[in-house]
Design a protein around this motif. Structure first.
Motif, short mmCIF file in Angstrom:
data_model
loop_
_atom_site.label_atom_id
_atom_site.label_comp_id
_atom_site.label_asym_id
_atom_site.label_seq_id
_atom_site.Cartn_x
_atom_site.Cartn_y
_atom_site.Cartn_z
N GLY A 98 10.09 -12.43 1.44
CA GLY A 98 10.75 -12.02 0.19
C GLY A 98 9.76 -11.77 -0.93
O GLY A 98 8.56 -12.04 -0.80
N ARG A 99 10.33 -11.26 -1.99
CA ARG A 99 9.57 -10.99 -3.21
C ARG A 99 8.25 -10.28 -2.94
O ARG A 99 7.19 -10.63 -3.48
N LEU A 100 8.34 -9.28 -2.04
CA LEU A 100 7.15 -8.47 -1.76
C LEU A 100 7.00 -7.51 -2.93
O LEU A 100 7.88 -6.68 -3.16
N MET A 101 5.91 -7.65 -3.68
CA MET A 101 5.77 -6.82 -4.88
C MET A 101 4.34 -6.33 -5.03
O MET A 101 3.38 -7.04 -4.71
N VAL A 102 4.21 -5.08 -5.46
CA VAL A 102 2.90 -4.46 -5.73
C VAL A 102 2.99 -3.80 -7.10
O VAL A 102 3.97 -3.09 -7.38
N ALA A 103 1.98 -4.04 -7.96
CA ALA A 103 2.00 -3.45 -9.30
C ALA A 103 2.25 -1.96 -9.22
O ALA A 103 1.66 -1.27 -8.37
N PRO A 104 3.16 -1.45 -10.06
CA PRO A 104 3.58 -0.02 -9.96
C PRO A 104 2.39 0.95 -9.90
O PRO A 104 2.41 1.91 -9.14
N ASP A 105 1.32 0.65 -10.62
CA ASP A 105 0.20 1.60 -10.66
C ASP A 105 -0.67 1.52 -9.41
O ASP A 105 -1.60 2.31 -9.24
N LEU A 106 -0.35 0.58 -8.51
CA LEU A 106 -1.20 0.43 -7.31
C LEU A 106 -0.42 0.68 -6.04
O LEU A 106 -0.86 0.36 -4.94
N ARG A 107 0.80 1.30 -6.19
CA ARG A 107 1.62 1.55 -4.98
C ARG A 107 0.99 2.66 -4.16
O ARG A 107 0.17 3.43 -4.67
N GLY A 108 1.41 2.67 -2.88
CA GLY A 108 0.99 3.80 -2.03
C GLY A 108 -0.43 3.66 -1.50
O GLY A 108 -1.04 4.64 -1.06
N ARG A 109 -1.00 2.44 -1.54
CA ARG A 109 -2.38 2.25 -1.03
C ARG A 109 -2.42 1.25 0.12
O ARG A 109 -3.47 0.71 0.45
N GLY A 110 -1.22 0.91 0.60
CA GLY A 110 -1.21 0.04 1.78
C GLY A 110 -1.19 -1.44 1.44
O GLY A 110 -1.20 -2.28 2.34
N LEU A 111 -1.14 -1.76 0.16
CA LEU A 111 -1.14 -3.18 -0.22
C LEU A 111 0.16 -3.85 0.23
O LEU A 111 0.15 -4.98 0.72
#
Ligand code: JD8
Length: 391
Positions: A318-331
């Motif tokens: 749960g609560r899998l979150m990635v800062a909006p400006d760092l999405r799309g990089r596989g984090l």
């Protein structure tokens, strides 16, 4: 650029008449004016300090002389450049680095307020904020006796970036901290000195080899002396970022990131009741007890997180979150895999919930092998996905 300095020790700034900065001033590339704070006093003892309210050792600088001195600076300064930056050296200020020096070098007008004693009455900064862009600055985490030394250092770091101040601007490029690497070692004649020889490659005339050697030296020195400068940031390679267990100290940033990420989910799924948006910081703190949580930092900033929770034999990610400006990089994929790897041995299925309209999430989970669970999702507008644990 115009620089005004207000101090009770004007002579402390005399070094700014020397060397590169002195030449730049005489060449009109830089205008530095030093003001004596005592000129702004009105009593015959030219008093600038008084005892601290609340008691304690030392003296505090009085507010009125500062107001009068800063008014005089504004009155005498360039009219057409708007609100100047008021830089106030203090142990608690923003620590100077090359990025800050570059930022300040783009400013037309800097004003320095040099404190002494125990510091300047705090109301001076509040009052000045109406007419200046006020920035407390620091040279570093050690205590000096006043702000003058900081002004010397900051002025030199900034002025040398101004066009024409440093002879060959070329030399500015390869400097330490300019590109995050320390400088390479330098040598001059004689080629052999007291039994110590200059590295052969530098005598070779092979400029490509010299450039490779110098870059290698910069990498090795930085790795040895300043590994913190080499710490990968999300910008350069998310895969290089460490996933570490969350601590209570992470919670305030984690809470902010959670709200930022789930606002986006709420926009995508307006009909879904999203718990993450209704939780308090205390709820999040309490959840650490039974929801093992991991976080990722990039250059000190908390940029991603995930947690797990054992529900029977289900390991709920749960609560899998990635800062909006760092999405799309596989984090996100990396954190999902990490959470799965952290599943307790008793878990037989991975489960998670996401918004039915969260296309990006659904695509990532599908690619990771998740499918809708046989049992319906209890939350309207959301979907429950699952995947068998394979060991
Ligand atoms: C301004 C007064 C002395 C500080 C009581 C010692 C910067 N990196 C830095 N370390 N210290 C300063 C600094 C110290 C100053 C003033 C800057 C004005 N003091 C005070 C608080 C404790 N004394 C600084 N930049």
């Amino acid at each position: 650029m115009r620089i005004d300095v207000v101090t009770i020790f004007p002579d402390y700034l005399a070094p700014l008449e020397l060397s590169l900065i002195g030449r730049a001033r005489r060449a009109g590339l830089l205008d530095v004016v030093v003001h004596d704070l005592r000129e702004a006093t009105t009593d015959r003892h030219r008093t600038v300090d008084d005892t601290p309210y609340g008691g304690g050792a030392g003296m505090v600088m009085k507010p009125e002389p500062w107001r009068r001195a800063l008014d005089a600076v504004l009155a005498a300064g360039p009219a057409d450049v708007g609100r100047p930056r008021l830089l106030v050296p203090s142990p608690g200020g923003r620590v100077l680095d090359q990025a800050m020096a570059r930022e300040l070098a783009s400013e037309p007008w800097l004003v320095f307020a040099c404190g002494r004693y125990e510091g300047i009455d705090e109301r001076v900064l509040l009052d000045a904020a109406q007419r200046f862009e006020v920035t407390p600055v620091s040279l570093g985490d050690y205590v000096l006796n006043g702000g003058e030394v900081a002004v010397l250092a900051i002025t030199e770091a900034v002025a040398r970036l101004l066009p024409g101040v440093v002879g060959n601007a070329e030399s500015l490029v390869e400097e330490s901290h300019e590109d995050g690497l320390l400088e390479y070692p330098v040598y001059t004649k004689p080629a052999s000195w007291r039994g110590l020889d200059v590295p052969e490659v530098l005598l070779s005339g092979d400029h490509a080899a010299i450039a490779r050697w110098r870059h290698q030296q910069r990498l090795e020195r930085t790795a040895t002396r300043r590994p913190d400068l080499l710490a990968p940031t999300a910008a350069d390679d998310p895969a290089g970022l460490a996933v570490v267990p969350a601590t209570p100290a992470d919670l305030p940033e984690l809470y902010v990131l959670q709200l930022a990420c789930w606002v986006h989910q709420a926009q995508l799924n307006p009909e879904v009741e999203i718990p993450a948006l209704h939780e308090t910081l205390d709820d999040l703190r309490a959840s650490l007890a039974d929801h093992p949580t991991w976080v990722v930092r990039s250059a000190g900033r908390l940029v991603a997180s995930v947690r797990g929770h054992l529900d029977g034999t289900d390991w709920e990610v749960g609560r899998l979150m990635v800062a909006p400006d760092l999405r799309g990089r596989g984090l996100g994929r990396r954190l999902l895999a990490h959470a799965e790897a952290m599943a307790p041995p008793t878990a037989t299925r991975f489960t998670l919930f996401t918004g039915a309209r969260s296309e990006d999430n659904l695509r990532m989970y599908r690619r990771a092998g998740y499918r809708p669970t046989p049992e319906p999702c209890p939350f309207p507008g959301a979907v429950k996905l699952g995947k068998p644990v394979r060991r």
